[in-house]
Enzyme design. Sequence first.
Site, PDB file in Angstrom:
ATOM      1  N   GLY A  50       0.719   5.440   1.750  1.00  0.00           N
ATOM      2  CA  GLY A  50       0.018   6.328   2.667  1.00  0.00           C
ATOM      3  C   GLY A  50       0.711   7.668   2.766  1.00  0.00           C
ATOM      4  O   GLY A  50       1.555   8.012   1.946  1.00  0.00           O
ATOM      5  N   GLY A  51       0.352   8.446   3.774  1.00  0.00           N
ATOM      6  CA  GLY A  51       0.891   9.783   3.927  1.00  0.00           C
ATOM      7  C   GLY A  51       2.388   9.803   4.155  1.00  0.00           C
ATOM      8  O   GLY A  51       3.070  10.771   3.817  1.00  0.00           O
ATOM      9  N   MET A  52       2.955   8.737   4.745  1.00  0.00           N
ATOM     10  CA  MET A  52       4.383   8.716   5.027  1.00  0.00           C
ATOM     11  C   MET A  52       5.186   8.128   3.883  1.00  0.00           C
ATOM     12  O   MET A  52       6.284   8.563   3.585  1.00  0.00           O
ATOM     13  CB  MET A  52       4.662   7.931   6.303  1.00  0.00           C
ATOM     14  CG  MET A  52       6.118   8.037   6.765  1.00  0.00           C
ATOM     15  SD  MET A  52       6.533   6.901   8.091  1.00  0.00           S
ATOM     16  CE  MET A  52       6.711   5.364   7.182  1.00  0.00           C
ATOM     17  N   GLY A  53       4.671   7.107   3.230  1.00  0.00           N
ATOM     18  CA  GLY A  53       5.452   6.484   2.175  1.00  0.00           C
ATOM     19  C   GLY A  53       4.809   5.216   1.651  1.00  0.00           C
ATOM     20  O   GLY A  53       3.628   4.953   1.864  1.00  0.00           O
ATOM     21  N   ASP A  69      -3.634   6.853  16.093  1.00  0.00           N
ATOM     22  CA  ASP A  69      -4.484   6.543  14.937  1.00  0.00           C
ATOM     23  C   ASP A  69      -5.019   5.122  15.021  1.00  0.00           C
ATOM     24  O   ASP A  69      -4.977   4.384  14.046  1.00  0.00           O
ATOM     25  CB  ASP A  69      -3.696   6.739  13.643  1.00  0.00           C
ATOM     26  CG  ASP A  69      -4.610   6.816  12.424  1.00  0.00           C
ATOM     27  OD1 ASP A  69      -5.787   7.186  12.589  1.00  0.00           O
ATOM     28  OD2 ASP A  69      -4.145   6.496  11.315  1.00  0.00           O
ATOM     29  N   LYS A 109       8.595  -0.198   5.183  1.00  0.00           N
ATOM     30  CA  LYS A 109       8.005   1.112   4.906  1.00  0.00           C
ATOM     31  C   LYS A 109       9.110   2.053   4.456  1.00  0.00           C
ATOM     32  O   LYS A 109      10.090   2.255   5.164  1.00  0.00           O
ATOM     33  CB  LYS A 109       7.319   1.658   6.153  1.00  0.00           C
ATOM     34  CG  LYS A 109       6.290   0.695   6.710  1.00  0.00           C
ATOM     35  CD  LYS A 109       5.534   1.313   7.860  1.00  0.00           C
ATOM     36  CE  LYS A 109       4.508   0.308   8.407  1.00  0.00           C
ATOM     37  NZ  LYS A 109       3.610   0.919   9.380  1.00  0.00           N
ATOM     38  N   GLY A 136       0.821  -1.202   0.000  1.00  0.00           N
ATOM     39  CA  GLY A 136       0.000   0.000   0.000  1.00  0.00           C
ATOM     40  C   GLY A 136       0.851   1.245   0.000  1.00  0.00           C
ATOM     41  O   GLY A 136       2.081   1.211  -0.077  1.00  0.00           O
ATOM     42  N   VAL A 173       4.676   0.961   1.245  1.00  0.00           N
ATOM     43  CA  VAL A 173       4.884  -0.219   2.081  1.00  0.00           C
ATOM     44  C   VAL A 173       5.011  -1.432   1.166  1.00  0.00           C
ATOM     45  O   VAL A 173       4.170  -1.661   0.292  1.00  0.00           O
ATOM     46  CB  VAL A 173       3.714  -0.431   3.069  1.00  0.00           C
ATOM     47  CG1 VAL A 173       4.049  -1.570   4.033  1.00  0.00           C
ATOM     48  CG2 VAL A 173       3.437   0.837   3.848  1.00  0.00           C
TER      49      VAL A 173
END
Length: 640
Positions: free
Chosen positions: A24-27, A138, A43, A22, A29
């Site tokens: 996401g906001g950080m990077g 979260d 990640k 996937g 995976v």
Amino acid sequence: MDPLNPEDPAGIGPFRLLGRLGVGGMGRVFLARSSGGRTVAVKVVHAELAAQEEFRRRFAREVAALERVGGTGTTPVLASDTTAESPWVAVGYVPGPSLRAVVAEEFGPLPAATVRTLAAGLARGLTHVHDAGLVHRDLKPSNVLLTVDGPQIIDFGIARAVETVTDGGLTSTGAVVGSPGFMSPEQVRGEKLTPASDVFCLGSVLVYAATGHSPFGTADSGVHATMFRIAHDEPDLTGLPAELAGLVRSCLAKDPAERPSAAELVETVDVVDPWLPAEVLARLGRHAARVLEVEAVTAGGGTEGSTSGACPSADRTSGDGRGTTGAGPGDPTPPPAPRGPERRRRGRLIAAGTALAVAAAATVTYVVWPGRDTGGDGRKNPTGGQSGDASARPAGIVPAAFLGAWEGVQRGSADHPRETARIEIGQGAAGSKIAVYVQVGEERLCMGRSRLVSADEDKVVLGESDVTTSVPDQRCTPAAHQTLTLRSPDVVEWSSGTVKATFRKARTGTDIVPERLVGRWKMENDPLIYGENRDRYSDEVTVTQGPVGATVFRRVHVYPRLDDEGNPRPDSVSCTFTSILAGSGTPLIIGPGTTVADASDSDCEDAGTAGYLTVDRFKGRDRLLVFPMLDGEPGEYYRG
């Protein structure tokens, strides 16, 4: 899980990559395997975040803290390199579905005994997180994975590093980063968080597990309305079994001091074994078998970095628990994943969809689309011009039925796209560049031109491609061979290798943007959420008219500069972002946000994803919703 993209590395550190889990906001995976055979999730930080020294410093500190977390119910940190050009961290991979997937797609609400055991297991995991000096921040259904031995919490702690370098929790397209339906009241108010915040979120997760809905509603009624309910209203416990009411209400106390600690929940909540219904246990077995299958394929005949379609599907849709960080009923996550053959087809679509992407200078704000006014009479070999016309073009061979623009969704759904493509076909001879296309995914927009290989009444084949535009820079590769097969006057089947998708006729011209979207829009700051600093936040969007390939979206965001403790300073930061129009359909697709350097402070960075725009009516007013092309709530804007 999706196959690796052509530009993905074959390995990271000591790990060999198997596929994509996937983004996401950080990077990003990746599913990977160590030399010793252990399956891990790696990640890798986004390049735009890796370029920020402040993020690197905090990321390194957070990873160091995460390495102290251990014990049942959490995923261990196995390795990391926070000084690499692209910092990364590897954690244990949990071969199980998310709670969101089980409740929303696979099984439905869980039995009360299962929910009580879920509560004890999550509380045990949170105890380990809190003992390490962290707050998860979260906890939500998509960050809870189900295994035979109990629930596992993922993505703890990393979110804080992202929060320090983003503009108050919003992406550059104005989408809320986080999961408002699963926040605590103190999160909503922007107060300092303690472990009690995680306990409140645990209560919301338990309601979702037992009923299938969030106790405070979804973004359908507005993000700010949801956040207001969290801070001020009683939870909606409709459908909650009576034997769970006391446990849930104690966790959802508005006052953090009145909530039980995670350790107290571990001691007082009864558990059962086996804890999951038989149907869910069978699902876990099938999931584990698919992971073993992809490992066997990769280890046996597949090459490293292969884009084999043998990858199993996975329920993780977020790269870091924020970008989520969610979209969908209750927990803002993507629409339910297709099952069976359709799910496998979607995995293959990603590989070819990425191969379709192309690039060049991100400063290009529009492209000239090829002419479509010659040789369009439907014959296989038209003459291409009037007799005696010295400027006549070479004979065109493209049937009239194929001329024009075609658009389709390659990942996600029509209402919630995650990857889209557009191809506009002009007239020309074999070997000429007659097709211009745009491909958009979570992190990039790619544009290019393709040469015509052949054409007949039913099929057009495109070959070699050139790169024209890439946002961000140098993130795209030339497209692979593509074939468009006519299915009806308004539908073609697009294919590249074994991958297929349905494209539909789309609008062309210089005025693509629906008039309802054009204009100036402003986000309204709720004083109950922003408090005394309300007037220091300004978020405005301007949508203009233009063709595909033009810059039609401009966002100006002003917010207080924060100190190291997260408290507002007297000065402010002003950031201006723009996005390119990437499609003409509904919703309207735009590329990732790019910072306008001469109109932004030095602290501003390209941190946005691609997105899509829709307009609805809310309380008698037009409302512009700006969705990110990943898990996340939309930004909400009203006519300025």
